[in-house]
Write an enzyme that holds these catalytic residues in place. Structure first.
Site, PDB file in Angstrom:
ATOM      1  N   ARG A  25      13.654  26.115  35.007  1.00 59.27           N
ATOM      2  CA  ARG A  25      14.768  25.543  35.732  1.00 59.27           C
ATOM      3  C   ARG A  25      15.637  26.479  36.531  1.00 59.27           C
ATOM      4  O   ARG A  25      16.024  27.379  35.991  1.00 59.27           O
ATOM      5  CB  ARG A  25      15.681  24.718  34.781  1.00 59.27           C
ATOM      6  N   HIS A  34       8.805  23.633  43.064  1.00 58.56           N
ATOM      7  CA  HIS A  34       8.676  22.998  41.720  1.00 58.56           C
ATOM      8  C   HIS A  34       7.148  22.357  41.640  1.00 58.56           C
ATOM      9  O   HIS A  34       7.295  21.025  41.292  1.00 58.56           O
ATOM     10  CB  HIS A  34       9.754  22.005  41.627  1.00 58.56           C
TER      11      HIS A  34
HETATM   12  P1  NAD Z   1       9.704  23.443  24.499  1.00 65.40           P
HETATM   13  O1  NAD Z   1      10.759  22.852  24.198  1.00 65.40           O
HETATM   14  O2  NAD Z   1       8.204  23.356  24.098  1.00 65.40           O
HETATM   15  O3  NAD Z   1      10.135  25.251  24.462  1.00 65.40           O
HETATM   16  C1  NAD Z   1      11.150  25.700  24.825  1.00 65.40           C
HETATM   17  C2  NAD Z   1      11.611  26.701  23.902  1.00 65.40           C
HETATM   18  O4  NAD Z   1      12.727  27.489  24.344  1.00 65.40           O
HETATM   19  C3  NAD Z   1      11.804  26.469  22.318  1.00 65.40           C
HETATM   20  O5  NAD Z   1      10.778  27.223  21.596  1.00 65.40           O
HETATM   21  C4  NAD Z   1      13.018  26.613  22.129  1.00 65.40           C
HETATM   22  O6  NAD Z   1      13.138  27.283  20.824  1.00 65.40           O
HETATM   23  C5  NAD Z   1      13.448  27.793  23.129  1.00 65.40           C
HETATM   24  N1  NAD Z   1      14.811  28.026  23.381  1.00 65.40           N
HETATM   25  C6  NAD Z   1      15.786  26.860  23.495  1.00 65.40           C
HETATM   26  N2  NAD Z   1      16.994  27.458  23.985  1.00 65.40           N
HETATM   27  C7  NAD Z   1      16.730  28.875  23.778  1.00 65.40           C
HETATM   28  C8  NAD Z   1      17.785  30.072  24.016  1.00 65.40           C
HETATM   29  N3  NAD Z   1      18.946  29.833  24.300  1.00 65.40           N
HETATM   30  N4  NAD Z   1      17.074  31.346  23.856  1.00 65.40           N
HETATM   31  C9  NAD Z   1      15.731  31.459  23.659  1.00 65.40           C
HETATM   32  N5  NAD Z   1      15.071  30.503  23.571  1.00 65.40           N
HETATM   33  C10 NAD Z   1      15.448  29.005  23.805  1.00 65.40           C
HETATM   34  O7  NAD Z   1       9.464  23.312  26.190  1.00 65.40           O
HETATM   35  P2  NAD Z   1       8.198  23.583  27.262  1.00 65.40           P
HETATM   36  O8  NAD Z   1       7.528  22.235  27.456  1.00 65.40           O
HETATM   37  O9  NAD Z   1       7.731  24.748  26.865  1.00 65.40           O
HETATM   38  O10 NAD Z   1       9.155  23.662  28.517  1.00 65.40           O
HETATM   39  C11 NAD Z   1       9.842  24.711  28.808  1.00 65.40           C
HETATM   40  C12 NAD Z   1      10.689  24.621  30.258  1.00 65.40           C
HETATM   41  O11 NAD Z   1       9.913  24.556  31.363  1.00 65.40           O
HETATM   42  C13 NAD Z   1      11.159  23.345  30.253  1.00 65.40           C
HETATM   43  O12 NAD Z   1      12.687  23.062  29.679  1.00 65.40           O
HETATM   44  C14 NAD Z   1      11.299  22.829  31.635  1.00 65.40           C
HETATM   45  O13 NAD Z   1      12.599  23.402  32.214  1.00 65.40           O
HETATM   46  C15 NAD Z   1      10.397  23.724  32.304  1.00 65.40           C
HETATM   47  N6  NAD Z   1       9.339  22.774  33.008  1.00 65.40           N
HETATM   48  C16 NAD Z   1       9.040  23.087  34.429  1.00 65.40           C
HETATM   49  C17 NAD Z   1       8.023  22.471  35.011  1.00 65.40           C
HETATM   50  C18 NAD Z   1       7.706  22.857  36.359  1.00 65.40           C
HETATM   51  O14 NAD Z   1       6.999  22.139  37.276  1.00 65.40           O
HETATM   52  N7  NAD Z   1       8.132  23.910  36.993  1.00 65.40           N
HETATM   53  C19 NAD Z   1       7.294  21.325  34.358  1.00 65.40           C
HETATM   54  C20 NAD Z   1       7.779  21.189  33.264  1.00 65.40           C
HETATM   55  C21 NAD Z   1       8.746  21.952  32.251  1.00 65.40           C
END
Ligand code: NAD
Length: 332
Positions: free
Chosen positions: A235, A296
């Site tokens: 993000r 994105h």
């Molecule tokens: P997920 O929920 O499976 O994993 C997120 C991880 O972040 C978790 O393990 C959680 O414990 C950890 N986390 C949360 N807060 C934290 C902090 N303060 N410090 C360290 N670790 C922390 O999510 P995901 O499916 O792996 O997705 C990750 C991110 O990717 C999403 O939140 C979204 O923002 C982004 N995303 C981007 C796209 C794109 O097209 N660019 C598409 C989908 C998701």
């Protein structure tokens, strides 16, 4: 049973038609328009709606859906930040989303962009445009020689870690929650400071929360190695763009791959040809050869789109049939 799908793009249609064939008891009507105070009226006579848009869902949309007896809204994406939770509750809406559709799509893209940064492909592309075919002095870097610091080891971070291991890179990781498998492998460091101290690449795979906004700020960059590479396919607001620009100017950051930006809705998903744009940080970053910006698009693959379409339709069907779904969004 009838579902009205709003905002359907051409690339989604084959997956929607495939799902319809597998669910002959459901009729799905697809329209390209988004759901608004006016277009919501088309939903009269349907049992549920399926949607995907960045445009806000107005309270009137929910009010009108409820007045047609529709209390099922299924999103083909993850984010519900463009919905007013109070309106969702007031009109007794059940909302589903697709929280996981293809972690590999995002992980693979983030690795691709890192490789492009390391191998300086944007610089070569610009040299080619000038008919300059000399290879020096753009000496590049090898992924297997990097220490990749993965912040966030959830669905996407885990896939990224496996890819990096396949390339022979050293991986270290930071997460507030420790995945037992990765823990066994000894990948976790205890603090972000430790990760910043060791990593030659920092890649973000965590959600945006008030506590993670501007996680990469001046203080964080100052703690990183000189010449670090930064990747963000998570993000935009996770990075303070002004601080990133300063870190690029000073050479602290050698390059950045950004699939997301702080103020991306000003630019992404629009044809900006010939238009003025009030986004100085975007211009600054985009003109640099060592910054790769993509709009994105990390998620945008055939596998991901198929899953977004088909998981959401199945969730809507579940809601209509049983009032339940394993993809229900909790709004509190
Ligand atoms: P997920 O929920 O499976 O994993 C997120 C991880 O972040 C978790 O393990 C959680 O414990 C950890 N986390 C949360 N807060 C934290 C902090 N303060 N410090 C360290 N670790 C922390 O999510 P995901 O499916 O792996 O997705 C990750 C991110 O990717 C999403 O939140 C979204 O923002 C982004 N995303 C981007 C796209 C794109 O097209 N660019 C598409 C989908 C998701």
């Amino acid at each position: 049973m009838k579902i009205l799908a709003y905002g359907v793009r051409d690339d989604e249609k084959p997956f929607l038609e495939e799902w319809e064939k597998q669910n002959p008891d459901v009729e799905v009507k697809a329209v390209p328009e988004l759901i608004t105070d006016e277009t919501v009226e088309w939903a009269k006579g349907f049992d549920g709606v399926d949607v995907y848009q960045q445009l806000p869902y107005t309270d009137t949309v929910f009010e009108k859906l409820a007045s047609y007896g529709i209390h099922n809204v299924s999103l083909r994406n993850v984010g519900v930040d463009n919905m007013n939770p109070e309106a969702v509750k007031k009109y007794d809406m059940k909302v589903t989303n697709v929280p996981v559709y293809s972690p590999a799509a995002i992980a693979e893209f983030s690795v691709t962009q890192l490789l492009n940064l390391l191998r300086r492909t944007k610089e070569y592309f610009h040299k080619f445009e000038r008919n300059d075919y000399r290879w020096a002095p753009q000496i590049s870097h090898e992924l297997n020689d990097q220490v990749v610091g993965v912040i966030g080891t959830g669905h996407i971070g885990q896939v990224a870690i496996n890819i990096y291991k396949g390339f022979g890179a050293k991986v270290i990781a930071y997460d507030v929650y420790h995945n037992p498998e990765l823990e066994k492998e000894g990948l976790y460091v205890d603090t972000l400071e430790e990760l910043y101290k060791q990593a030659t690449v920092v890649t973000l795979h965590i959600p945006l929360f008030p506590t993670t906004e501007h996680m990469l700020n001046k203080e964080a960059f100052d703690q990183m190695k000189d010449g670090v590479f930064v990747v963000n396919a998570s993000r935009g607001p996770l990075i303070d763009e002004k601080a990133l620009i300063d870190a690029l100017d000073s050479g602290k950051v050698a390059g950045a791959a950004l699939d997301v930006l702080e103020d991306e809705t000003k630019v992404f998903n629009h044809d900006m040809a010939g238009q003025n744009m009030d986004y100085p940080e975007f211009w600054n970053l985009n003109t640099r050869d060592n910054v790769l910006i993509s709009p994105h698009t990390a998620f945008y693959t055939d596998v991901a789109v198929k899953n977004m379409v088909q998981y959401s339709l199945s969730a809507n069907k579940d809601l209509i049939e049983t009032g339940e779904s394993d993809k229900l969004v909790k709004f509190d």
